[in-house]
Enzyme design. Sequence first.
Site, PDB file in Angstrom:
ATOM      1  N   GLU A 167       0.795  -1.225   0.000  1.00  0.00           N
ATOM      2  CA  GLU A 167       0.000   0.000   0.000  1.00  0.00           C
ATOM      3  C   GLU A 167       0.834   1.284   0.000  1.00  0.00           C
ATOM      4  OE1 GLU A 167      -2.902  -0.144   3.141  1.00  0.00           O
ATOM      5  OE2 GLU A 167      -3.936  -1.854   2.254  1.00  0.00           O
ATOM      6  N   GLU A 352      -5.406  -8.667   1.050  1.00  0.00           N
ATOM      7  CA  GLU A 352      -6.043  -8.314   2.321  1.00  0.00           C
ATOM      8  C   GLU A 352      -7.531  -8.093   2.077  1.00  0.00           C
ATOM      9  OE1 GLU A 352      -4.419  -4.977   4.538  1.00  0.00           O
ATOM     10  OE2 GLU A 352      -2.363  -5.578   4.039  1.00  0.00           O
TER      11      GLU A 352
HETATM   12  C1  FCB Z   1      -4.445  -1.976   5.553  1.00  0.00           C
HETATM   13  C2  FCB Z   1      -3.061  -2.294   6.063  1.00  0.00           C
HETATM   14  C3  FCB Z   1      -3.033  -3.301   7.172  1.00  0.00           C
HETATM   15  C4  FCB Z   1      -4.173  -3.085   8.145  1.00  0.00           C
HETATM   16  C5  FCB Z   1      -5.477  -3.007   7.395  1.00  0.00           C
HETATM   17  C6  FCB Z   1      -6.688  -2.871   8.292  1.00  0.00           C
HETATM   18  O1  FCB Z   1      -4.444  -0.704   5.000  1.00  0.00           O
HETATM   19  O2  FCB Z   1      -2.261  -2.793   5.022  1.00  0.00           O
HETATM   20  O3  FCB Z   1      -1.782  -3.240   7.810  1.00  0.00           O
HETATM   21  O4  FCB Z   1      -3.936  -1.957   8.901  1.00  0.00           O
HETATM   22  O5  FCB Z   1      -5.448  -1.942   6.509  1.00  0.00           O
END
Ligand code: FCB
Length: 451
Positions: A167, A352
């Site tokens: 990110e 994620e």
């Molecule tokens: C993302 C991050 C991760 C966590 C989630 C909820 O942006 O990559 O580390 O904080 O959000």
Amino acid sequence: MTEANSFPDDFLWGAATSAYQIEGSPLADGAGPSNWHRFAHTPGRILTGETGDVACDHYRRFADDVRLMRDLGLQAYRFSISWSRVLPEGRGRVNPKGLDFYRRLADALLEHGIQPFATLYHWDLPAALDDRGGWLNRSTAGWFADYAQTLFRALDDRIQHWITLNEPWVVVDGGYVHGVHPPGHRNLAEAPWAAHHLLLAHGLAVDAYRAEGHHRIGVAVNLEPKYPTSERPADQAATARALAYVNRQFLDPLFLGAYPRRLAEIFGAHWPKLPAADLARIRQPMDFLGINYYSRSVVQDDPAAPPDRASRVRQDQNLHNSLDWEVYPEGLIDTLRWVNNRYGDLPLYITENGACFEDPHPLSGQVEDPARLTYLRRHLQAARAAMHEGVNLRGYFVWSLLDNFEWTFGYAKRFGIVHVDFATQRRTPKASARFYRQVIQTRGAAAFAPE
Ligand code: FCB
């Protein structure tokens, strides 16, 4: 349950974490401090006043955690490597004990048949490099590639999937635009440079991988589809700006070799002349793309919201998680479709996806978390729908394996499918973890069982 609902046999089921959020022992065995260690220890930076000093104590309990992963049936585990454990000053001297921790972690995973996915940079920069200007210093990109090369040489025999950055947009927006992440700056003139150097770091690391590595390398970006709140031209234009700022700022250079022109409009006088020759380095064939998806945003024109002059309109009709992120599974289909159409048909992983809700305390070894379970179910259904449209999705990683240090929010926001009692370090799989195990066992079909 029909065949159409089950996922392909080789679809990979995993869970994700990151180093500073779970490891604890940030200075153990010769590790150097990271920028997040320093930031968390600066009064006022973390809303709860907490730090990652202990976190989930994973640095010392990793073997138990890997057994827990095996019990959940995970086939893959995405973790991140702390740069300053391996290179305490960020460059130069390697700390063998730091490297050894990740070697032992990878070995434990492989022993239990779990594929390691290693992220090289999940936001924790060595403090020593922060002192040298961090991502504002072009040299940081080269130091990152050297660090990456050290890892490739040491661990490419064990790790077959590498992720350069996690990110990068959040690194820049949080660290250089809004000042809520380290280095805590609010400076629009810095943001494009930080972004550019992150992209260059990725490109140089991919170069190093092509010379040293034998498997697969990619990057993980956070994507959030943008929908205009009205037909008004001002809202439509704001939506296009938000899309360019959040979703295209990194993917366009990576896949198309050019920054979106709209960024110049967004940053105005702050948009610099970035060295065009770097774009050839930045745009390199990747083996896969990681997508982190949580929510969408419905956008309105908002001259008071820098830098893209766009803000989110809360959709009260829908459920929101405890960070007030709207639950919107259809957005995952739109996002995967958009990536596929715009950037081509490369293998994708959802690196994620998950949600934080207020969970009850464990009672007789159980934690009921129906909202998270439903969140996962609906997003898995959306992922499958996108695959039926032809999206080349290869795997899914739930965020997160464990409740953990949620950055500025400390431990208050729980994303884990496994509950962590931070006083005792006891782990209790939540109902969502039992659900996820069933999903894995049934190759996804359990996500389509009647609710
Ligand atoms: C993302 C991050 C991760 C966590 C989630 C909820 O942006 O990559 O580390 O904080 O959000």
